[in-house]
Structure formats: structure tokens, C-alpha cells
Design a protein around this motif. Structure first.
Motif, PDB file in Angstrom:
ATOM      1  N   GLY A   1      -2.910  -3.230   3.355  1.00 56.94           N
ATOM      2  CA  GLY A   1      -2.346  -1.986   2.846  1.00 56.94           C
ATOM      3  C   GLY A   1      -1.888  -1.056   3.944  1.00 56.94           C
ATOM      4  O   GLY A   1      -1.978  -1.348   5.143  1.00 56.94           O
ATOM      5  N   ALA A   2      -1.389   0.098   3.518  1.00 61.07           N
ATOM      6  CA  ALA A   2      -0.812   1.049   4.469  1.00 61.07           C
ATOM      7  C   ALA A   2      -1.886   1.825   5.220  1.00 61.07           C
ATOM      8  O   ALA A   2      -1.656   2.291   6.333  1.00 61.07           O
TER       9      ALA A   2
ATOM     10  N   GLY B   1       0.771  -1.233   0.000  1.00 56.56           N
ATOM     11  CA  GLY B   1       0.000   0.000   0.000  1.00 56.56           C
ATOM     12  C   GLY B   1       0.799   1.278   0.000  1.00 56.56           C
ATOM     13  O   GLY B   1       0.218   2.371   0.058  1.00 56.56           O
ATOM     14  N   TYR B   2       2.122   1.196  -0.071  1.00 58.59           N
ATOM     15  CA  TYR B   2       2.935   2.412  -0.076  1.00 58.59           C
ATOM     16  C   TYR B   2       3.135   2.916  -1.494  1.00 58.59           C
ATOM     17  O   TYR B   2       3.155   2.142  -2.456  1.00 58.59           O
ATOM     18  N   ASP B   3       3.281   4.219  -1.629  1.00 61.22           N
ATOM     19  CA  ASP B   3       3.408   4.866  -2.931  1.00 61.22           C
ATOM     20  C   ASP B   3       4.681   4.386  -3.625  1.00 61.22           C
ATOM     21  O   ASP B   3       5.781   4.549  -3.090  1.00 61.22           O
ATOM     22  N   PRO B   4       4.547   3.807  -4.813  1.00 64.30           N
ATOM     23  CA  PRO B   4       5.740   3.285  -5.507  1.00 64.30           C
ATOM     24  C   PRO B   4       6.732   4.366  -5.908  1.00 64.30           C
ATOM     25  O   PRO B   4       7.875   4.054  -6.247  1.00 64.30           O
ATOM     26  N   SER B   5       6.313   5.630  -5.888  1.00 68.16           N
ATOM     27  CA  SER B   5       7.221   6.711  -6.261  1.00 68.16           C
ATOM     28  C   SER B   5       7.994   7.280  -5.072  1.00 68.16           C
ATOM     29  O   SER B   5       8.643   8.324  -5.191  1.00 68.16           O
ATOM     30  N   LEU B   6       7.946   6.619  -3.932  1.00 69.96           N
ATOM     31  CA  LEU B   6       8.693   7.115  -2.771  1.00 69.96           C
ATOM     32  C   LEU B   6      10.177   7.265  -3.096  1.00 69.96           C
ATOM     33  O   LEU B   6      10.795   8.265  -2.768  1.00 69.96           O
ATOM     34  N   GLY B   7      10.771   6.260  -3.731  1.00 72.33           N
ATOM     35  CA  GLY B   7      12.155   6.386  -4.202  1.00 72.33           C
ATOM     36  C   GLY B   7      13.147   6.648  -3.093  1.00 72.33           C
ATOM     37  O   GLY B   7      13.039   6.173  -1.974  1.00 72.33           O
ATOM     38  N   THR B   8      14.163   7.467  -3.444  1.00 73.85           N
ATOM     39  CA  THR B   8      15.240   7.793  -2.514  1.00 73.85           C
ATOM     40  C   THR B   8      14.948   9.122  -1.833  1.00 73.85           C
ATOM     41  O   THR B   8      14.554  10.084  -2.472  1.00 73.85           O
ATOM     42  N   CYS B   9      15.152   9.153  -0.533  1.00 73.33           N
ATOM     43  CA  CYS B   9      14.829  10.346   0.262  1.00 73.33           C
ATOM     44  C   CYS B   9      16.092  10.894   0.909  1.00 73.33           C
ATOM     45  O   CYS B   9      16.895  10.146   1.477  1.00 73.33           O
ATOM     46  N   ILE B  10      16.305  12.195   0.777  1.00 77.19           N
ATOM     47  CA  ILE B  10      17.371  12.867   1.518  1.00 77.19           C
ATOM     48  C   ILE B  10      16.874  13.097   2.942  1.00 77.19           C
ATOM     49  O   ILE B  10      15.789  13.623   3.150  1.00 77.19           O
ATOM     50  N   VAL B  11      17.630  12.670   3.914  1.00 79.40           N
ATOM     51  CA  VAL B  11      17.203  12.767   5.311  1.00 79.40           C
ATOM     52  C   VAL B  11      17.212  14.223   5.745  1.00 79.40           C
ATOM     53  O   VAL B  11      18.251  14.898   5.675  1.00 79.40           O
ATOM     54  N   GLN B  12      16.084  14.709   6.173  1.00 76.87           N
ATOM     55  CA  GLN B  12      15.913  16.104   6.582  1.00 76.87           C
ATOM     56  C   GLN B  12      15.876  16.207   8.106  1.00 76.87           C
ATOM     57  O   GLN B  12      15.486  15.261   8.800  1.00 76.87           O
TER      58      GLN B  12
ATOM     59  N   GLN C   1       2.779  -0.189  11.435  1.00 79.04           N
ATOM     60  CA  GLN C   1       2.406   1.198  11.153  1.00 79.04           C
ATOM     61  C   GLN C   1       1.254   1.233  10.158  1.00 79.04           C
ATOM     62  O   GLN C   1       1.252   0.513   9.161  1.00 79.04           O
ATOM     63  N   LYS C   2       0.277   2.077  10.456  1.00 78.10           N
ATOM     64  CA  LYS C   2      -0.848   2.307   9.565  1.00 78.10           C
ATOM     65  C   LYS C   2      -1.057   3.815   9.425  1.00 78.10           C
ATOM     66  O   LYS C   2      -0.663   4.602  10.289  1.00 78.10           O
ATOM     67  N   HIS C   3      -1.690   4.197   8.332  1.00 78.31           N
ATOM     68  CA  HIS C   3      -1.941   5.613   8.066  1.00 78.31           C
ATOM     69  C   HIS C   3      -3.449   5.875   8.024  1.00 78.31           C
ATOM     70  O   HIS C   3      -4.173   5.220   7.273  1.00 78.31           O
ATOM     71  N   VAL C   4      -3.894   6.805   8.846  1.00 80.19           N
ATOM     72  CA  VAL C   4      -5.285   7.244   8.842  1.00 80.19           C
ATOM     73  C   VAL C   4      -5.303   8.600   8.142  1.00 80.19           C
ATOM     74  O   VAL C   4      -4.775   9.584   8.668  1.00 80.19           O
ATOM     75  N   VAL C   5      -5.876   8.634   6.951  1.00 81.19           N
ATOM     76  CA  VAL C   5      -5.772   9.815   6.083  1.00 81.19           C
ATOM     77  C   VAL C   5      -7.109  10.563   6.050  1.00 81.19           C
ATOM     78  O   VAL C   5      -8.160   9.957   5.823  1.00 81.19           O
ATOM     79  N   CYS C   6      -7.032  11.868   6.281  1.00 79.77           N
ATOM     80  CA  CYS C   6      -8.225  12.719   6.268  1.00 79.77           C
ATOM     81  C   CYS C   6      -8.344  13.455   4.948  1.00 79.77           C
ATOM     82  O   CYS C   6      -7.350  13.960   4.409  1.00 79.77           O
TER      83      CYS C   6
END
Length: 554
Positions: free
Chosen positions: A510-511, A286-297, A349-354
Motif C-alpha cells: 500500500g501507499a 493504497g491510493y484514495d480512489p477519489s483522487l480523480g482529476t487534479c488541476i495543477v496548482q 514513494q511511501k506516505h508516513v501519516v501522523c
């Protein structure tokens, strides 16, 4: 001994429907599909064989119905065999409502409950069992509200958007429901004590956890960074020496426009984590396939440190983290969740999206919205009660009513759907009519006044004390509103509470987690309407009691 256990078991709609379905299908519900011949009937879903009635019109002649379409599917010409009818009429079992009779009519097989026996079982028994979930859950749930994490500074009522306010209210509402289920509930992040945002949340009846304003999480952040540097998902080719993490993005703010910033930005030497590998290699759906590589902020590391510290408070073996976020911030929160996973966090982990909050023709912050509703509530109260609307008592009443209005406006809709608010100043709010929170609170005041008047009347000798349940004649409860309140609200309430925890223990799926929090709001409004109708028809006490507005502070 078995019969005594069944009598003491709280009556449940679900148990009754299940037993009725078994009685209707008989042994055929256990027949393997492979043993059925080509000419054998295909049986309907067991959960769709019977339907509980809820409207006052239908409840006059039936409580449950098995429609004609179901009977035609199960039996030749829709004729219910005598043996099946006998099973239905003799239905018994743990939590099963007592049957008074059944008959086949044009619409199907109608069943009536033995109402006097049901009233006695509920009102003369352990009534408290109907006000709590039917099963006790175990485990810890951490509600992480992305909107309250600082990007640079701690959020304030002036920077909080209406969409973010919706996520905070939802997290608070979910926490109350999950505690009733038996879960240990914690909230993240802890906010600075005595901050403006804490005062704002308290005005809405939200008791959010706090921490000293000067508390530093630097040590935990250093541990997070070290774990990410050594992570299996660190991007190959990145410089091994750790650089300062950059701020911006992540956390609770921003929109979807930041989606590709981390992927496209050039930052030699920065710490990069391949988030796509995290959910792919760990089998997280269920995670977005476009997450890709993330620069740690930096702000992402701050949120991870808060999550680590808050989950450390959980002593249960099972910990579930629910990230409550707006649809605009869902992508960023998925990044944070996978970044936390890459650092070694193994919690579910689960995501509750509004969905978004829309205000056509206006743009208000959370602070402006609350101020608007408070002003409208005061004006509406002054129009109804006149000059008596003054002083601390009325200030407290208006505060409670405003909080109820805001909560019902933002929580009565399915949390994934958009909410559209009327925020025109001339629109106002009403203290009359079935208008959500105000209407529910007004009927709470009615009930409080009713009970208080009765207790004072008993002290004065005007009314007798309520006798033991065994001495009451429950067959005298013949008014249709009385059965409607018991059958539609008191009996099903615990099953409604059960639904709030169903998404917590589900593996896979799913997520996202979809928790039907809006059903509590709809339940309360519907209950208030039916109670109000009954109250206006029936004089519960010998003398009509006047609702005391002060009782809103019960």
C-alpha cells in the motif's frame, strides 16, 4: 574455525528464538502440509513457540518460556521427548545465547541462559556491535515534510500547527534512525537560510537543510510543467496552450476540506492531470480512489521542483521517498505524489501519516507550545535548584530539557494515533519521576556524572583502571538488575534499530509506511526506569556521586 565465528557473532534474541523453535519442532517443521495425515497435529507458528521474558519477577527463574499450550499442541500430553530436550540443552549457533539449563514446570518449558558466559560475550567482546543495527542497509531515503513547503510564503513558527510540528519531529527522528541503518538520508524542502523557521527548529535540536533565501527554482518548475503538459495522464479535451497555474491548496497546509476543490472547480484552459489513471495503470496500491482529476496548482509545481532537486542529490541507485504528513493533509500529499509520478518521476514513494494533536481547552501554535514548555521547565528548575538557575549554562540546560520534553510528548505515541497534550499553564512539567524526556535526560546526566567521577577517581588513584575482559570474573554479576539491563536493553538494542528500516525495502503493502518510531522513546523511558532503580539500590562507585546538572550538556 566455525566455532570461533559463532563465538564472535553478537548475541541476538531473534537468533536464539529461531534456534530454540527449530530445536523444539525438529524435522517436522520442514514436512510439507500435503504429506500430513488427517490425524496429524497442526503445528503453531514458529515465531510463537518461545517467548523472551522481560519482567524482573519472571527473570528470577527463567529467561525464555515455551508455554504449556504450545507443548500440548506439539507433543502428546505435553511431554517433551528426551531427544528434544537434548537438542534444547545443546543449543549452539551464530548469535545464539548460551544455555545453562531447561526444565518443564507448570507454566511450560523454562530455559535459563548461562548468564556469566553471556556477560563475558557482550562486555568483554565487541560491545559496539550491540549499539548499531545488525545489518547494513544501502540506498537513499528522501524525507519530504509537506508542512514545510511554502503555500505562498515560507512557514513560520507562528503558522506551524502542532500537528505539523509532529510531522517535522517525526521526519527528523526517522532520519537519525535510517542513517544508523546505513541509508543516505536527505530532507525536503530546503528552507531559507537564517529564516525564523530554521531558528525555531534549531531550538528543538533539528538541523534542517537550508538554501540561500534568494534561490529560485523557476527553471525546474518550467521543466515540471512541460513534462506534465506532455504527460500520458493529461486529461483529454484540456486546452493545449498552457495557462498560469493558480496558487492555493496543496503543500503542507490546509485540511481535508480541500479534497474536492480541484475536482469541482471550473477553470477552462487549466492543466488537468488524471491522477486516478496514474495509480491504476502503474499498479500502485493504497491510493484514495477519489483522487480523480487534479488541476495543477502553482504550489504543487513548486513542491515537485523541490522534490526533483533534492532527489538529484541522491547518488545511490535505489531512492525511496517518504512523504511525512498529517492525516488532515494526506489526501493532498497523495495528489502531489501522483502528480510527480505523472511528470515522470519513477522513485518509490511511501506516505508516513501522523494522527492529530489535540489540546483540549486550548489552541496553540507550535511557537506558543514551545514557549509554554520552556517557561514551565524554567519554573520547575527554579523550584528544585533555586537561585542558581541563571546564566547561559542554565539557559542551555533548559533548552535541552525543553526539546527532550517536546520530542517525547509528540513521538512516544504510535505515529498514526492521535496525541493529546496537557497545555494548561498550571499543569507544569516535572524534573522528577518517570515523565518521558525529562526523566531520560536526568538519567543520561547520572551516567555522564558516574563515568566522569570514575575517570577522575582513576587519575587520583582512588579506583583501579578496568582490566582486560579476560581478567574479569563475570560470575560476580549476580544482582538481578545487572542481568535485566543486559538482557532487556543492551542485547536487544540493535534489533530494535533494525525495525526502523524494515518498511523501507518492502515492496507493495500500500501507499502508507508504518515505521515504529515510538519504540525508541518507550525503550529509553523503560531503560531509564530500570537503570534508576538499579542505581538507587547499588553503589556503583565506593562513594555516591551527586548528579551534576551541567552534565546535561554532554
Amino acid at each position: 574455525m566455525m566455532e570461533e565465528t559463532e563465538e564472535l557473532s553478537p548475541l541476538r534474541v531473534a537468533s536464539t528464538v529461531q534456534a530454540l523453535s527449530s530445536a523444539l519442532r525438529g524435522n517436522r517443521e520442514h514436512a510439507p502440509a500435503a504429506n500430513r495425515g488427517k490425524g496429524d497435529r497442526v503445528f503453531p507458528d514458529p515465531e510463537k513457540l518461545w517467548f523472551k521474558e522481560s519482567s524482573a519477577k519472571n527473570l528470577r527463574n527463567r529467561d525464555f518460556l515455551s508455554p504449556t499450550t504450545v507443548l500440548n499442541t506439539l507433543y502428546a500430553d505435553g511431554q517433551v521427548p528426551p531427544a528434544v530436550m537434548s537438542r534444547v540443552l545443546s543449543l549452539r549457533g551464530s548469535g545464539v545465547l548460551p544455555v545453562a539449563g531447561a526444565e518443564v514446570m507448570g507454566e511450560g518449558l523454562r530455559l535459563r541462559v548461562d548468564r556469566a558466559t553471556a556477560f563475558k560475550a557482550v562486555l568483554a567482546g565487541q560491545t559496539a556491535d550491540y549499539l548499531k543495527p545488525s545489518s547494513h542497509k544501502e540506498g537513499c531515503v528522501l524525507l519530504n515534510c509537506a508542512a514545510l513547503h511554502p503555500k505562498i510564503n515560507t512557514p513560520t513558527p507562528e503558522t506551524l500547527t502542532l500537528g505539523q510540528l509532529r510531522t517535522v519531529l517525526l521526519a527528523d527522528h526517522m532520519g537519525a534512525l535510517l542513517r544508523r541503518q546505513g541509508f543516505s538520508v536527505f530532507y525536503c524542502p530546503k528552507l531559507p537560510k537564517d529564516s525564523n523557521i530554521i531558528a525555531f527548529l534549531r531550538a528543538l535540536g533539528i538541523d534542517w537543510p537550508t538554501a540561500p533565501a534568494d534561490l529560485s527554482n523557476e527553471e525546474q518548475e518550467e521543466q515540471i510543467l512541460k513534462a506534465l503538459e506532455n504527460s500520458l495522464y493529461r486529461e483529454e479535451g484540456a486546452e493545449k496552450g498552457r495557462k498560469t497555474c493558480r496558487g492555493g491548496g496543496g503543500g503542507g497546509g490546509g485540511g481535508g476540506g480541500g479534497k474536492k476543490v480541484e475536482e469541482e472547480e471550473e477553470n477552462d484552459g487549466a492543466l488537468r492531470i488524471n491522477l486516478k489513471r496514474v495509480f491504476q495503470e502503474e499498479g500502485l496500491l493504497g491510493y484514495d480512489p477519489s483522487l480523480g482529476t487534479c488541476i495543477v496548482q502553482r504550489d504543487s509545481v513548486s513542491q515537485l521542483a523541490q522534490l526533483d532537486l533534492c532527489t538529484a542529490d541522491c547518488t545511490e541507485a535505489t531512492v525511496t521517498v517518504l512523504h511525512v504528513t498529517s492525516c488532515q493533509d494526506e489526501f493532498r500529499q497523495q495528489q502531489t505524489a501522483m502528480l510527480w509520478r505523472a511528470s515522470g518521476a519513477a522513485h518509490a514513494q511511501k506516505h508516513v501519516v501522523c494522527g492529530p494533536v489535540k489540546t483540549p481547552g486550548s489552541h496553540l501554535t507550535a511557537a506558543q507550545y514551545l514557549q509554554l514548555r520552556r517557561g514551565q521547565m524554567k519554573e520547575a528548575s527554579e523550584m528544585k535548584y533555586g537561585d542558581q538557575v541563571e546564566g547561559q549554562t542554565w539557559d542551555d540546560i533548559i533548552k535541552v530539557m525543553t526539546s527532550a520534553t517536546v520530542r517525547f510528548e509528540l513521538l512516544s505515541t504510535v505515529h498514526t494515533s492521535p496525541v493529546t497534550l496537557d497545555v494548561q499553564r498550571e499543569g507544569g512539567v516535572s524534573t522528577k519521576g518517570p515523565r518521558g524526556g525529562v526523566f531520560v535526560m536526568y538519567n543520561c546526566a547520572r551516567l555522564h556524572t558516574l563515568f566522569d567521577s570514575y575517570e577522575r577517581g582513576v587519575e587520583k588513584g582512588l579506583y583501579p583502571e578496568i582490566p582486560e575482559g579476560s581478567q574479569l570474573d563475570f560470575s560476580a554479576l549476580k544482582e538481578e538488575g545487572e542481568w535485566l539491563l543486559l538482557f532487556n536493553y543492551l542485547i536487544p538494542f540493535s534489533e530494535l534499530l533494525d525495525q526502523s528500516g524494515q518498511a523501507i525495502g518492502c515492496e507493495g503493502g500500500g501507499a502508507r509506511a508504518n515505521i515504529k518510531t515510538e519504540q525508541i522513546c518507550k525503550f529509553l523511558v523503560s531503560l531509564s526506569k530500570d537503570f534508576s532503580s538499579y542505581y538507587n539500590r547499588v553503589h556503583v562507585l565506593g562513594v555516591r556521586t551527586q548528579c551534576d546538572t551541567g552534565s546535561l550538556l554532554f
